[in-house]
Design an enzyme around this catalytic site. Structure first.
Site, PDB file in Angstrom:
ATOM      1  N   ARG A  89       0.862  -1.186   0.000  1.00 65.15           N
ATOM      2  CA  ARG A  89       0.000   0.000   0.000  1.00 65.15           C
ATOM      3  C   ARG A  89       0.895   1.233   0.000  1.00 65.15           C
ATOM      4  NH1 ARG A  89      -2.510   2.974   5.028  1.00 65.15           N
ATOM      5  NH2 ARG A  89      -3.706   4.539   3.905  1.00 65.15           N
ATOM      6  N   HIS A 137      -2.760  10.918   1.067  1.00 62.31           N
ATOM      7  CA  HIS A 137      -2.183  10.664   2.388  1.00 62.31           C
ATOM      8  C   HIS A 137      -1.474  11.946   2.822  1.00 62.31           C
ATOM      9  CE1 HIS A 137      -0.762   7.202   5.163  1.00 62.31           C
ATOM     10  NE2 HIS A 137      -0.421   8.334   5.758  1.00 62.31           N
ATOM     11  N   GLU A 182      -7.092   8.470   6.772  1.00 67.29           N
ATOM     12  CA  GLU A 182      -7.330   9.123   8.067  1.00 67.29           C
ATOM     13  C   GLU A 182      -7.754  10.586   7.967  1.00 67.29           C
ATOM     14  OE1 GLU A 182      -4.013   8.554  10.704  1.00 67.29           O
ATOM     15  OE2 GLU A 182      -4.186   6.385  10.674  1.00 67.29           O
ATOM     16  N   ASN A 310      -7.223   1.606  10.450  1.00 70.96           N
ATOM     17  CA  ASN A 310      -5.886   1.768  11.034  1.00 70.96           C
ATOM     18  C   ASN A 310      -6.029   1.721  12.543  1.00 70.96           C
ATOM     19  OD1 ASN A 310      -5.125   2.237   8.406  1.00 70.96           O
ATOM     20  ND2 ASN A 310      -4.514   4.366   8.715  1.00 70.96           N
ATOM     21  N   TYR A 312      -3.690   1.468  16.197  1.00 69.16           N
ATOM     22  CA  TYR A 312      -2.397   1.425  16.886  1.00 69.16           C
ATOM     23  C   TYR A 312      -2.529   1.227  18.386  1.00 69.16           C
ATOM     24  CZ  TYR A 312      -0.205   3.033  12.586  1.00 69.16           C
ATOM     25  OH  TYR A 312       0.237   3.113  11.294  1.00 69.16           O
ATOM     26  N   GLU A 388      -3.373  -0.207   8.355  1.00 72.03           N
ATOM     27  CA  GLU A 388      -2.162   0.158   9.102  1.00 72.03           C
ATOM     28  C   GLU A 388      -2.234  -0.437  10.497  1.00 72.03           C
ATOM     29  OE1 GLU A 388      -1.104   4.334   9.425  1.00 72.03           O
ATOM     30  OE2 GLU A 388      -1.619   4.676   7.315  1.00 72.03           O
TER      31      GLU A 388
HETATM   32  C1  FCB Z   1      -0.913   7.059  10.942  1.00 67.79           C
HETATM   33  C2  FCB Z   1      -0.539   7.616   9.584  1.00 67.79           C
HETATM   34  C3  FCB Z   1       0.774   7.112   9.061  1.00 67.79           C
HETATM   35  C4  FCB Z   1       1.813   6.985  10.160  1.00 67.79           C
HETATM   36  C5  FCB Z   1       1.256   6.211  11.330  1.00 67.79           C
HETATM   37  C6  FCB Z   1       2.243   5.998  12.444  1.00 67.79           C
HETATM   38  O1  FCB Z   1      -1.720   7.973  11.587  1.00 67.79           O
HETATM   39  O2  FCB Z   1      -1.530   7.306   8.644  1.00 67.79           O
HETATM   40  O3  FCB Z   1       1.186   7.950   8.025  1.00 67.79           O
HETATM   41  O4  FCB Z   1       2.257   8.223  10.523  1.00 67.79           O
HETATM   42  O5  FCB Z   1       0.134   6.849  11.828  1.00 67.79           O
END
Ligand code: FCB
Length: 485
Positions: A89, A137, A182, A310, A312, A388
């Site tokens: 991607r 992006h 995002e 995404n 995290y 992500e």
């Molecule tokens: C996300 C972004 C990506 C990267 C990660 C850590 O928010 O999409 O570009 O910065 O975080």
């Protein structure tokens, strides 16, 4: 000796298998890796301007060179191929494609810019790697920001025209187009807290940007379908798994507010064709939402082939009653201005105990499962992709190796969490690890390393980290180790 096919279908007892055909990839973004910011006709984006403004990015880092991927993409693809990655991607830099765009007109298409991505796609396919293209992006052409950026409706209109150009050029070879990455960050970090480009701190502008980004997605989705009828159209959101550790009714209300601003203000218009009434009420003092014109919601509410998620780290909130300092551990950078428009003075983000990454982000893989299952529950039938997931740690190269044990553990636990959601019925079709290479981490510059491949920014040398080798074995087996702990 077993063949790859046999290994894929007959996992060992200590493994948990993913469904056949599950897509394994890594992800990057143009401004974070390409460099070559003034080559082949590219004009500045808002991130060029922002990173060159003193005090905006840690250590004054910029994406001028970054990973020099613009010149080294063949080497990078060869590395992906060696690791056996099935998909990649990447994002297209809008200022390479229509460098003369203005609020009124897209301007001429820059064939050299288009050729870069066309060659990239060809080389990926030749290496057996499926490209997935993000159209936006975050590197908005600066000329559009000068005309209002995402607060201007024309930006959404120009985006759709640009999307059509890219889809027409690549759609014969690219199956998946992701309109936006995002939009939450583009809107609230770009226009409310100001920690991202363009660095504005105007709450009403942020909500206007939310709407125009949603509109850009809708218009862009239709444009991609016109130009590439066979393509899958996706949108990538950074959705939050929002919880509270409080017990008061106000704490539950804080969850509702943050869920509205982060999740529903994007999910609802795109998937239901309406804005959440509670979010409009929460923000009534900031804006009357008159930027939403008649017919807009129908334009935004396009069929979505797949939703990119995404994830995290978890989001824990509490009501803030104004007594004592407000805790601001939302993981979205330090600013005197809150990104939580309309809820700035009622919500706080307590610091959580437990493990954190180098970003200070809490590690909790359960959030991955909960998020995927929630979307599946609320939008059954919608296909999902994890577009992500990954972690930054302070890696060191020792004798040509990087023993990034923590990242490997993070990935193992989050992949297991994806599989938990799959086994509970969520139609997750693939996983893109963020990131392939260490890169320019926005406001943090090069100080945070998310790659499974280490980059020495002085020499551009790539070093495969242990996590990449571990991920390669997951990919080849289509399975994760079953053991925890
Ligand atoms: C996300 C972004 C990506 C990267 C990660 C850590 O928010 O999409 O570009 O910065 O975080």
């Amino acid at each position: 000796m077993t063949t790859t096919e046999e290994r894929r279908t007959v996992p060992a007892a200590t493994e948990r298998a993913f469904p056949p055909g599950f897509v394994w990839g890594t992800a990057t973004a143009s401004y974070q890796i390409e460099g070559a910011v003034a080559e082949d006709g590219r004009t500045p984006s808002i991130w060029d301007t922002f990173s060159h403004t003193p005090g905006r990015v840690v250590a004054g880092d910029t994406g001028d060179v970054a990973d020099d991927h613009y010149h080294r993409f063949r080497e990078d693809i060869a590395l992906m191929q060696r690791l056996g990655l099935a998909s990649y991607r990447f994002s297209v830099a809008w200022p390479r494609i229509t460098p003369q765009v203005t609020a009124d007109a897209l301007g001429p298409v820059n064939e050299a810019g288009l050729a870069f991505y066309s060659t990239l796609v060809d080389e990926l396919l030749a290496a057996g790697i499926e490209p997935a293209v993000t159209l936006y992006h975050w590197d908005l052409p600066q000329a559009l920001e000068d005309a209002g950026g995402w607060t201007a409706r024309s930006t959404a209109e120009r985006f759709a025209e640009y999307a059509e150009v890219v889809a027409a050029a690549l759609g014969d070879r690219v199956r998946t187009f992701i309109t936006l990455n995002e939009p939450w960050c583009s809107a609230y970090l770009g226009y409310a807290s100001g920690v991202h480009a363009p660095g504005r701190t105007e709450p009403a502008a942020a909500l206007t940007a939310v709407h125009h980004l949603n509109l850009a997605h809708g218009l862009g989705a239709a444009a991609v379908r016109r130009a590439a009828p066979g393509a899958r159209v996706a949108l990538t959101l950074n959705l939050a798994w929002v919880r509270t550790d409080g017990t008061r009714a106000a704490d539950a209300d804080a969850v509702r507010r943050v869920d509205g601003l982060q999740n529903r203000v994007f999910l609802d218009p795109v998937l239901r064709g309406s804005y959440p009434a509670d979010v409009q009420a929460d923000t009534a003092e900031v804006t009357d939402w008159s930027f939403v014109r008649e017919g807009d919601l129908a334009l935004i509410h396009q069929p979505l082939d797949v939703l990119g998620v995404n994830y995290y780290s978890p989001t824990v909130v509490r009501a803030w009653d104004g007594s004592g300092p407000r805790a601001e551990n939302d993981g979205h950078g330090a600013s005197a201005h809150s990104p939580w428009v309309g809820s700035e003075r009622v919500v706080e983000f307590p610091e959580l105990p437990g493990e954190k990454t180098a970003m200070g982000w809490s590690v909790d893989p359960r959030g991955m499962t909960e998020l995927l299952l929630r979307i599946h529950r609320e939008h059954p039938g919608l296909e999902l992709l994890v577009t992500e997931n990954g972690a930054a740690y302070d890696d060191v190269v020792v004798a040509g190796q990087v023993h990034d044990v923590e990242r490997t553990r993070y990935l193992r636990d989050h992949l297991a969490a994806v599989l938990d959601a799959v086994e509970a019925g969520a139609p997750v079709r693939g996983y893109y690890l963020w990131s392939f290479l260490d890169n320019f981490e926005w406001g943090y510059g090069f100080s945070k390393r998310f790659g499974v491949v280490h980059v020495d920014y002085a020499t551009q040398e790539r070093t495969v980290k242990d996590s990449a080798l571990w991920y390669a074995s997951v990919v080849s087996r289509n399975a994760v180790p079953a053991v925890a702990g």
